[in-house]
Design a protein around this motif. Structure first.
Motif, short mmCIF file in Angstrom:
data_model
loop_
_atom_site.label_atom_id
_atom_site.label_comp_id
_atom_site.label_asym_id
_atom_site.label_seq_id
_atom_site.Cartn_x
_atom_site.Cartn_y
_atom_site.Cartn_z
N PRO A 274 0.82 -1.22 0.00
CA PRO A 274 0.00 0.00 0.00
C PRO A 274 0.85 1.27 0.00
N LYS A 275 0.32 2.30 -0.62
CA LYS A 275 0.95 3.61 -0.59
C LYS A 275 0.34 4.48 0.51
N LYS A 276 -0.86 4.10 0.95
CA LYS A 276 -1.52 4.79 2.07
C LYS A 276 -1.71 3.77 3.19
N VAL A 277 -1.06 4.02 4.31
CA VAL A 277 -1.02 3.05 5.40
C VAL A 277 -1.69 3.63 6.65
N PHE A 278 -2.55 2.82 7.27
CA PHE A 278 -3.15 3.17 8.56
C PHE A 278 -2.50 2.27 9.60
N LEU A 279 -1.82 2.86 10.59
CA LEU A 279 -1.16 2.09 11.64
C LEU A 279 -2.17 1.73 12.72
N ALA A 280 -2.74 0.54 12.60
CA ALA A 280 -3.73 0.07 13.57
C ALA A 280 -3.01 -0.47 14.79
N ARG A 281 -3.66 -0.40 15.93
CA ARG A 281 -3.04 -0.90 17.14
C ARG A 281 -3.96 -1.91 17.81
N PRO A 282 -3.41 -2.88 18.53
CA PRO A 282 -4.23 -3.89 19.22
C PRO A 282 -4.97 -3.26 20.39
N PRO A 283 -6.05 -3.91 20.86
CA PRO A 283 -6.76 -3.39 22.03
C PRO A 283 -5.82 -3.30 23.23
N GLY A 284 -6.05 -2.31 24.07
CA GLY A 284 -5.20 -2.16 25.25
C GLY A 284 -5.19 -0.73 25.73
N THR A 285 -4.03 -0.27 26.19
CA THR A 285 -3.91 1.08 26.72
C THR A 285 -4.14 2.11 25.62
N ARG A 286 -4.56 3.29 26.02
CA ARG A 286 -4.83 4.40 25.11
C ARG A 286 -5.83 4.01 24.02
#
Length: 413
Positions: A274-286
């Motif tokens: 991909p040229k457009k990336v969304f940095l997803a994060r696992p459930p947890g803090t913040r």
């Protein structure tokens, strides 16, 4: 330590300065609960052997986070040549930047000059500070013959490892030949976590490595210490928040680190997605309303990615190939260091971190344009510990306004 015990110990420390019987009682009481009092001193100013410079004088370039519509604010200062220091019989923990020597607690200038703002403690090192003194827990000691300090506060954190400790590992290659047999002293994570180990192997030049347990106190008979060339507060005291003045970034050395890793991995730009990336994060803090934001991002062509599921080389390749990266503040944005010079990113963070330069500094190194969206926490927060755990809500229309503005700007360029 509970807040009650901490409060009691602080009061006892105040009384230890009295010359009366009360002062002697306070000292005995602190010792009875397993703590000892140390005088805080500047590690960099100690009268010890100094080796020839392993790096010339340079510049520190610190970039303040830039909000949407803002202009880049750069703080530039001079840095002296890097002269390693040789210490004898220092005691230290791998997750702490506090070094014990008799009744002194040595800390580097990056902490000593900001004692009123920066917290010295962490989950493995309880530091109860009163003025220029600190109470530290008494621990059993394991001996190490010799080594090069490549550990400290936050060294098992991905950002701090990459940005602050890898430059030291890189500099160790320039030490005089007489120190070729001195191993790097590193946190255990540097050998047990694959991405940490990959980066260590790229930068250590074949030098031996000795892992250190974070909860263990070590005494190093001969320790080579290289003044850190990149630094920022791991945590700040209640009522304070990070500011650009708390940071240092040797811009030349960071360029060397970036180029070494890109070249060693053979990473180059390709036409792959991909040229457009969304940095997803696992459930947890913040936690935040990630699903809603991902839906809006997908409508604009962004692909969600979990970097922690990729190898280090795959992470670097993905980030170097991307034209646009968006996501919440967090360890994944450490890989901003490897983005290409004409890329863009959008990162959202709590308003209290409008002066936190961790990731904006890395964007400055690689020449990427990073824009911040600042938000309010869902609950009141008073310090960086609370901020680390705080959940928040990113209004979808706020996200859409920011991302659409940046995408329109990109199309115009």
């Amino acid at each position: 330590m509970t807040d009650i015990r901490r409060s009691i110990t602080k009061r006892l420390m105040e009384r230890t300065q009295e010359t009366t019987i009360v002062g002697r009682f306070a000292k005995n009481a602190i010792n009875a609960v397993g703590y000892a009092i140390f005088d805080i001193k500047n590690l960099d100013l100690q009268a010890v052997q100094r080796l020839p410079a392993v790096y010339p004088e340079s510049k520190s370039e610190v970039a303040r986070p830039m909000p949407l519509g803002g202009s880049k604010e750069l703080h530039v200062t001079d840095l002296p040549p890097v002269e390693p220091l040789v210490f004898n019989n220092l005691q230290a923990q791998s997750g702490s930047s506090v070094f014990r020597h008799h009744r002194s607690a040595f800390v580097g200038s990056e902490i000593y000059e900001h004692l009123d703002r920066v917290r010295m403690d962490n989950e493995y090192e309880t530091c109860i500070v009163q003025g220029d003194r600190v109470a530290l827990k008494c621990l059993g000691v394991t001996k190490i013959d010799k080594g090069i300090c490549a550990f400290g506060q936050g060294s098992s954190n991905w950002y701090h490892w990459i940005a602050e400790y890898l430059p030291t590992v890189l500099l160790s290659q320039h030490l005089p030949s007489a120190y070729a047999g001195y191993p790097l002293l590193v946190p255990e994570a540097a050998l047990t976590v694959p991405s940490f180990k990959d980066t260590l192997d790229l930068c250590r030049g074949g030098r031996d490595v000795v892992p250190m347990k974070e909860a263990q106190l070590y005494e190093i008979a001969e320790l080579l210490y290289l003044p850190p060339q990149v630094s920022g507060p791991f945590n700040v005291r209640a009522g304070y928040w990070p500011e650009p003045k708390d940071y240092t970034q040797n811009i030349d050395l960071m360029h060397e680190l970036r180029n070494l890793i890109l070249n060693a991995l053979g990473v180059q730009r390709t036409g792959d997605e991909p040229k457009k990336v969304f940095l997803a994060r696992p459930p947890g803090t913040r936690s935040y309303n990630q699903d809603e934001i991902i839906t809006a991002a997908k409508q604009r062509g962004f692909e969600p990615v979990r970097l922690e599921k990729l190898s280090f080389k795959e992470q670097v390749q993905l980030m170097h190939n991307a034209d646009f990266v968006v996501g919440p503040t967090g360890a994944a944005f450490t890989n901003t260091l490897f983005m290409h010079a004409h890329s863009k990113s959008l990162i959202w963070a709590l308003q209290e971190y409008s002066g936190s330069c961790f990731f904006s500094n890395l964007a400055h190194v690689c020449g990427s344009e990073m824009t911040y969206c600042f938000l309010n926490s869902g609950t009141p927060i008073s310090d960086s510990f609370e901020a680390f755990r705080a959940s928040y809500h990113l209004p979808v229309d706020t996200f859409c306004h920011h991302i659409d503005t940046l995408l329109d700007k990109e199309r115009e360029e």
